[in-house]
Design an enzyme around this catalytic site. Structure first.
Site, PDB file in Angstrom:
ATOM      1  N   CYS A 101       3.507  -5.488   2.466  1.00 50.29           N
ATOM      2  CA  CYS A 101       2.436  -6.148   3.206  1.00 50.29           C
ATOM      3  C   CYS A 101       3.009  -7.063   4.298  1.00 50.29           C
ATOM      4  O   CYS A 101       3.493  -6.577   5.310  1.00 50.29           O
ATOM      5  CB  CYS A 101       1.515  -6.892   2.243  1.00 50.29           C
ATOM      6  SG  CYS A 101      -0.087  -7.360   2.974  1.00 50.29           S
ATOM      7  N   HIS A 121       0.456  -3.179  -2.388  1.00 50.18           N
ATOM      8  CA  HIS A 121       1.300  -4.064  -3.194  1.00 50.18           C
ATOM      9  C   HIS A 121       1.718  -3.410  -4.513  1.00 50.18           C
ATOM     10  O   HIS A 121       1.035  -3.557  -5.537  1.00 50.18           O
ATOM     11  CB  HIS A 121       0.535  -5.343  -3.522  1.00 50.18           C
ATOM     12  CG  HIS A 121       0.378  -6.280  -2.369  1.00 50.18           C
ATOM     13  ND1 HIS A 121       1.141  -7.406  -2.215  1.00 50.18           N
ATOM     14  CD2 HIS A 121      -0.458  -6.250  -1.297  1.00 50.18           C
ATOM     15  CE1 HIS A 121       0.784  -8.051  -1.109  1.00 50.18           C
ATOM     16  NE2 HIS A 121      -0.192  -7.359  -0.536  1.00 50.18           N
ATOM     17  N   GLU A 137       3.922  -4.364  -6.577  1.00 53.61           N
ATOM     18  CA  GLU A 137       4.223  -5.365  -7.600  1.00 53.61           C
ATOM     19  C   GLU A 137       3.001  -5.745  -8.420  1.00 53.61           C
ATOM     20  O   GLU A 137       3.133  -6.386  -9.475  1.00 53.61           O
ATOM     21  CB  GLU A 137       4.853  -6.609  -6.968  1.00 53.61           C
ATOM     22  CG  GLU A 137       3.900  -7.564  -6.268  1.00 53.61           C
ATOM     23  CD  GLU A 137       3.510  -7.128  -4.869  1.00 53.61           C
ATOM     24  OE1 GLU A 137       2.952  -7.973  -4.131  1.00 53.61           O
ATOM     25  OE2 GLU A 137       3.742  -5.953  -4.495  1.00 53.61           O
TER      26      GLU A 137
END
Length: 232
Positions: A85, A194, A196
């Site tokens: 991002c 994302h 994660e």
């Protein structure tokens, strides 16, 4: 394996990236934007957030941070670097990846669980996937629209440098549905979604199997660990 996660003023997801690294089986190393020391890490992550308040252009000021000199040098030597991002925006501003990122076409911030197609499964961060595989990764951005000239877009497509493409609805108006890129060497990857946030059952995106069960993001971190072991 030691993976550095760089914190910039305004970083939001640095701790999440560190946790993802740990869950994948590597050691996260917290690095600071004002340092010139990469502390001997084997790979780097530029996390999401709003570095420097997204002033000027998203990622533009962060791309000039002291540590980015080391990031660019390390990438040039072949060290794996992942930009997530805001980190993707930094990689573009630092000219480690091509194109640009602008405000979403609909003019509003978006947050959704996003379907992606893996276009290039031969990079340091994508080798755990298969080309054409569809994965679900959370997306949250206000300036995620990927742009480039037609000539550049044709070259990115022709050279296999599109790493990910949006599946289903295009969430931000990115040209040719491009969600992420790689460099020619395959060690630098950037994407707007994302990974994660999709590494732990009960906290990831919804899947047909169950709510919040998605862990497709683990493949990113498993990929770089596997690549490191293969070259050890």
């Amino acid at each position: 394996m030691r993976i550095g996660v760089i914190t910039f003023p305004g970083s939001l997801d640095d701790r999440d990236a560190q946790r993802a690294v740990r869950l994948a089986g590597a050691e996260p190393v917290a690095l600071w934007h004002g340092s010139h020391d990469l502390e001997g890490v084997d790979a780097l992550i530029l996390p999401g957030g709003f570095s420097y308040g997204d002033y000027l252009r998203c990622g533009a000021i962060a791309s000039l941070s002291p540590i980015m000199t080391e990031v660019v040098d390390a990438a040039g030597r072949g060290m794996p670097v992942l930009g997530i991002c805001n980190g993707f925006q930094m990689l573009v501003e630092a000219h480690l990846l091509e194109g640009g990122l602008i405000r979403n076409a609909h003019g509003t911030f978006i947050r959704r669980d996003q379907r992606l197609v893996v276009e290039n499964a031969d990079t340091a961060w994508t080798n755990a996937f298969e080309a054409g595989q569809e994965i679900i990764i959370p997306l949250k951005n206000g300036e995620g629209g990927f742009i480039a000239s037609e000539e550049t877009l044709d070259r990115l497509e022709g050279e296999g440098l599109v790493a990910f493409r949006y599946a289903g609805a295009n969430p931000n108006g990115s040209l040719r549905d491009i969600a992420g890129l790689t460099n020619e060497r395959g060690n630098v990857v950037g994407l707007m979604p994302h990974p994660e946030h999709a590494v732990e059952p009960g906290f990831g995106p919804d899947t047909p199997a169950a709510m919040r069960s998605g862990v497709d993001g683990l493949g990113f971190f498993a990929s770089v660990i596997e690549r490191s072991l293969a070259r050890a």
